[in-house]
Design a protein around this motif. Structure first.
Motif, PDB file in Angstrom:
ATOM      1  N   GLY A 183       0.799  -1.356  -0.031  1.00 61.18           N
ATOM      2  CA  GLY A 183       0.029   0.087   0.095  1.00 61.18           C
ATOM      3  C   GLY A 183       0.880   1.178   0.146  1.00 61.18           C
ATOM      4  O   GLY A 183       0.142   2.303   0.194  1.00 61.18           O
ATOM      5  N   ALA A 184       2.067   1.180  -0.140  1.00 60.43           N
ATOM      6  CA  ALA A 184       2.934   2.308  -0.186  1.00 60.43           C
ATOM      7  C   ALA A 184       2.819   3.284  -1.266  1.00 60.43           C
ATOM      8  O   ALA A 184       2.600   2.908  -2.480  1.00 60.43           O
ATOM      9  CB  ALA A 184       4.365   1.825  -0.208  1.00 60.43           C
ATOM     10  N   GLU A 185       2.454   4.509  -1.039  1.00 62.34           N
ATOM     11  CA  GLU A 185       2.290   5.412  -2.317  1.00 62.34           C
ATOM     12  C   GLU A 185       3.396   6.767  -2.099  1.00 62.34           C
ATOM     13  O   GLU A 185       3.187   7.846  -1.208  1.00 62.34           O
ATOM     14  CB  GLU A 185       0.904   6.177  -1.939  1.00 62.34           C
ATOM     15  CG  GLU A 185      -0.086   5.171  -2.360  1.00 62.34           C
ATOM     16  CD  GLU A 185      -1.438   5.792  -2.090  1.00 62.34           C
ATOM     17  OE1 GLU A 185      -1.820   6.743  -3.001  1.00 62.34           O
ATOM     18  OE2 GLU A 185      -2.391   5.296  -1.266  1.00 62.34           O
ATOM     19  N   PRO A 186       4.598   6.573  -2.387  1.00 60.91           N
ATOM     20  CA  PRO A 186       5.651   7.384  -2.305  1.00 60.91           C
ATOM     21  C   PRO A 186       5.317   8.850  -2.892  1.00 60.91           C
ATOM     22  O   PRO A 186       5.599   9.891  -2.398  1.00 60.91           O
ATOM     23  CB  PRO A 186       6.783   6.907  -2.828  1.00 60.91           C
ATOM     24  CG  PRO A 186       6.812   5.382  -2.689  1.00 60.91           C
ATOM     25  CD  PRO A 186       5.133   5.188  -3.144  1.00 60.91           C
ATOM     26  N   ALA A 187       4.520   8.913  -4.085  1.00 61.80           N
ATOM     27  CA  ALA A 187       4.384  10.123  -4.717  1.00 61.80           C
ATOM     28  C   ALA A 187       3.572  10.930  -3.541  1.00 61.80           C
ATOM     29  O   ALA A 187       3.600  12.262  -3.863  1.00 61.80           O
ATOM     30  CB  ALA A 187       3.824   9.784  -5.931  1.00 61.80           C
ATOM     31  N   ARG A 188       2.420  10.385  -3.153  1.00 61.06           N
ATOM     32  CA  ARG A 188       1.483  10.837  -2.477  1.00 61.06           C
ATOM     33  C   ARG A 188       2.304  11.538  -1.122  1.00 61.06           C
ATOM     34  O   ARG A 188       1.925  12.678  -0.801  1.00 61.06           O
ATOM     35  CB  ARG A 188       0.435  10.083  -2.088  1.00 61.06           C
ATOM     36  CG  ARG A 188      -0.719  10.766  -0.935  1.00 61.06           C
ATOM     37  CD  ARG A 188      -1.895   9.761  -0.857  1.00 61.06           C
ATOM     38  NE  ARG A 188      -1.332   8.576  -0.026  1.00 61.06           N
ATOM     39  CZ  ARG A 188      -1.419   8.359   1.304  1.00 61.06           C
ATOM     40  NH1 ARG A 188      -1.913   9.637   1.999  1.00 61.06           N
ATOM     41  NH2 ARG A 188      -1.155   7.556   1.916  1.00 61.06           N
TER      42      ARG A 188
END
Length: 640
Positions: free
Chosen positions: A145-150
């Protein structure tokens, strides 16, 4: 990476980098430091140091959080990088604030799943105020579930909201997994030529060199003139079993040698400086203190031999003493009373019992804990202890308990202040991640505690993220209620936001206490009857005393009960009837839960072996007279 030799100094400023790791609690600072230490050769090949090696304090390992700032250093590409791991919880903000004063840069870690959290805002605000060079590290990119851009967008929005300049908005960004020991300059990462990994759902192989390179390129070397008179601001205290107290700080100007005579003074308070001799002198390297003959401006050092030195004092040249501005930290927001234990069990379990013992221990704590304030109470054996939050104070209580101290404490209270003729109270910014089905109940509970909903948004499949502004006093006792409302599936964090107008009355605990009627040993027969009145905190065979709180009443108001009563024996069959009694296991309260539970007329008795709840007035007849007096005064006021 091959380990560098660890020269003992002096290091020229241009080859030094002083960096702090800052983040919200549990975003991976200590784990990332572990990986950096491993890859820079801090451990031998046959050494198994375990995880979170810098969290050496017993409470830190139990709670899984960093409480005290830790110093270490690594050697990379001919440079020495001093790393300081700071606490993530806002209650230990005093540790963060003083550490930021002795570094030039900071690694800001943000969880790739959780993104910006309450303490993220707190530490970023402090870093901007200290004009530090920031490097954003989006950590835990390997989490589902990682969202680095967010996460990057959230940090940029936060920097804009805090008024950061254009130069800050162009901070370097890296993507990392402290657990795997990898960092990348791009996302998604491009596997190096010939490197393995990079399959579906996997990160390509790598190491932390991109992160260390970013430190050397983006963090400025320390300023300071090595030819100027010596100036070191003491920011941390440590203790050595053989050398005693160690003063830790960065050399702002000048240089210092092992065995040198120095002066110690605090600000411009007019008090003559104290003269001492530094012996020995240490710097930091990997996980060790390194004996050092000489250190120059910019280096972080540990000084032994200076008796009585405290945090905030300046170590300077005795021939030309120049004090540095003392440390400035935010004022405490919560207070409670520490007092000598006066229960019938006093002196049974502790080694340090007297008012002199307590006074000396609290005075020692205030020397190194800059966020703590200790003042005399309204009686000779009482002290008002103020800190940054409930966790800050409870950690002190638990530490003293484990050291053998025995004492009692009152319910925590917030510290009010007057501003422009109006009364203001401390407010907390709370962010809660809850299941959708529990969101309504949490909204209702925080609304009753005078919470103001600021934002509500989806947080993934079947979950909602709530952001509230809540009075600090409204969060007393909220943790246990929140766990019950979300059935343990909710996560909530809060941090100090600032002061605001009085939000009005907040309902206190709606249920009363079950109070022991007399001194004795509890029996299953008596507890079985008491169970029908509420929730018990003690089991059979427990010694209790009159006035001790043994449970929570199911109704409003306190109830005195006999939990030591034995069943009368009338025949042989009834004499064994107690064997068949089945009791619900008693509710075991932690220290934090006990502090949240008690009311204004109740205390928590703390000893090395037990945590007990009690009424401030133990005698039930005296309590009845006091209640009657209060009722008569209320009635007289109504009639008047």
């Amino acid at each position: 990476m091959d380990p560098e030799n660890e020269p003992h100094g002096p290091w020229p400023a241009e080859r030094l980098r002083n960096v702090a790791l800052i983040a919200h609690v549990d975003h991976g600072k200590t784990t990332l430091v572990d990986a950096i230490l491993r890859q820079t050769g801090a451990f031998r090949e046959n050494q198994a140091p375990g995880e979170r090696v810098l969290d050496s304090n017993e409470l830190e390992r139990e709670r899984g959080i960093t409480i005290l700032a830790k110093n270490t250093a690594v050697f990379y590409r001919g440079h020495k990088i001093n790393l300081v791991d700071t606490p993530g919880h806002a209650d230990f903000g005093g540790e963060v604030e003083r550490i930021l004063g002795m570094v030039e840069g900071a690694l800001l870690l943000v969880d790739a799943v959780e993104g910006v959290m309450p303490q993220t805002r707190f530490v970023v605000e402090k870093a901007l105020r200290a004009h530090l060079g920031l490097i954003l590290v989006v950590n835990k990119v390997d989490r589902p579930g990682a969202e680095p851009a967010r996460a990057v967008d959230q940090v940029l929005d936060l920097l804009i909201a805090l008024g950061a300049g254009d130069e800050v908005l162009e901070i370097p960004v890296l993507y990392a997994s402290g657990r795997l020991g990898v960092a990348f300059a791009d996302w998604p990462p491009r596997p190096r030529q010939g490197a393995g990994g990079g399959g579906r759902g996997e990160l390509p192989e790598g190491d932390l060199r991109p992160l260390l390179d970013a430190i050397l390129e983006s963090v400025p070397p320390p300023a300071g003139d090595p030819e100027a008179p010596l100036q070191i601001l003491v920011t941390t205290l440590d203790r050595d079993e053989y050398l005693g107290r160690l003063a830790i700080g960065r050399i702002a100007n000048g240089r210092i040698a092992d065995g040198q005579s120095v002066a110690v003074l605090r600000g411009d308070d007019g008090v003559p400086p104290r003269i001492g001799r530094v012996q020995p002198l240490f710097t930091f390297g990997s996980l060790r203190r390194l004996r050092c003959p000489l250190a120059e401006a910019g280096e972080i050092v540990a000084l032994a031999g200076l008796e009585g030195v405290t945090v905030g004092e300046t170590v300077t040249d005795p021939l030309e003493p120049r004090p540095l501005p003392p440390l400035r930290v935010d004022e405490p927001t919560m207070t409670m009373v520490f007092m000598v234990n006066t229960s019938p069990f006093a002196g049974r379990e502790g080694s340090f019992l007297t008012s002199r013992h307590l006074a000396e221990r609290l005075e020692r704590e205030m020397e190194r804990n800059v966020g703590l304030l200790v003042e005399p109470g309204d009686q000779p054996d009482r002290w008002r202890v103020s800190g940054r939050g409930e966790l800050h104070l409870s950690v002190l209580i638990e530490t003293m308990r484990r050291e053998g101290y025995e004492f009692a404490v009152s319910r925590p209270e917030v510290i009010w202040r007057e501003r422009d003729g109006r009364r203001e109270e401390p407010l907390e910014l709370l962010v809660a991640d809850v299941p959708d089905e529990a969101a309504g109940a949490v909204l209702e509970a925080l609304g009753a505690r005078r919470g103001e909903l600021r934002q509500m948004a989806p947080a993934g499949e079947g979950r909602s993220r709530l952001e509230f502004l809540v009075p600090s006093r409204g969060l007393l006792g909220f943790d246990s209620q929140f766990a019950a409302l979300t059935r343990g599936y909710g996560v909530a964090y809060h941090t100090f936001y600032g002061y605001g107008p009085d939000r009005g009355p907040i309902p206190l605990r709606s249920r009363g206490s079950l109070v022991a009627w007399e001194r004795g040993v509890t029996t299953a027969y008596a507890l079985a009857n008491a169970e029908q009145r509420g929730t018990l905190f003690v089991g059979p065979g427990t010694e209790v005393y009159e006035g001790q709180i043994v449970g929570e009443n199911a109704r409003e108001g306190d109830l005195d009960i006999n939990v030591c009563k034995s069943k009368h024996l009338t025949n042989m069959r009834s004499s064994t009837a107690d064997v068949a009694v089945r009791l619900t296991p008693p509710r075991q309260l932690s220290l934090e839960e006990a502090l949240e539970f008690i009311r204004e007329d109740e205390l928590v008795e703390v000893t090395p072996r037990a945590i007990r709840l009690r009424k401030a007035v133990l005698d039930r007849e005296e309590r009845a007279r006091l209640r009657a007096g209060r009722v008569s005064r209320i009635e007289a006021g109504r009639r008047g």
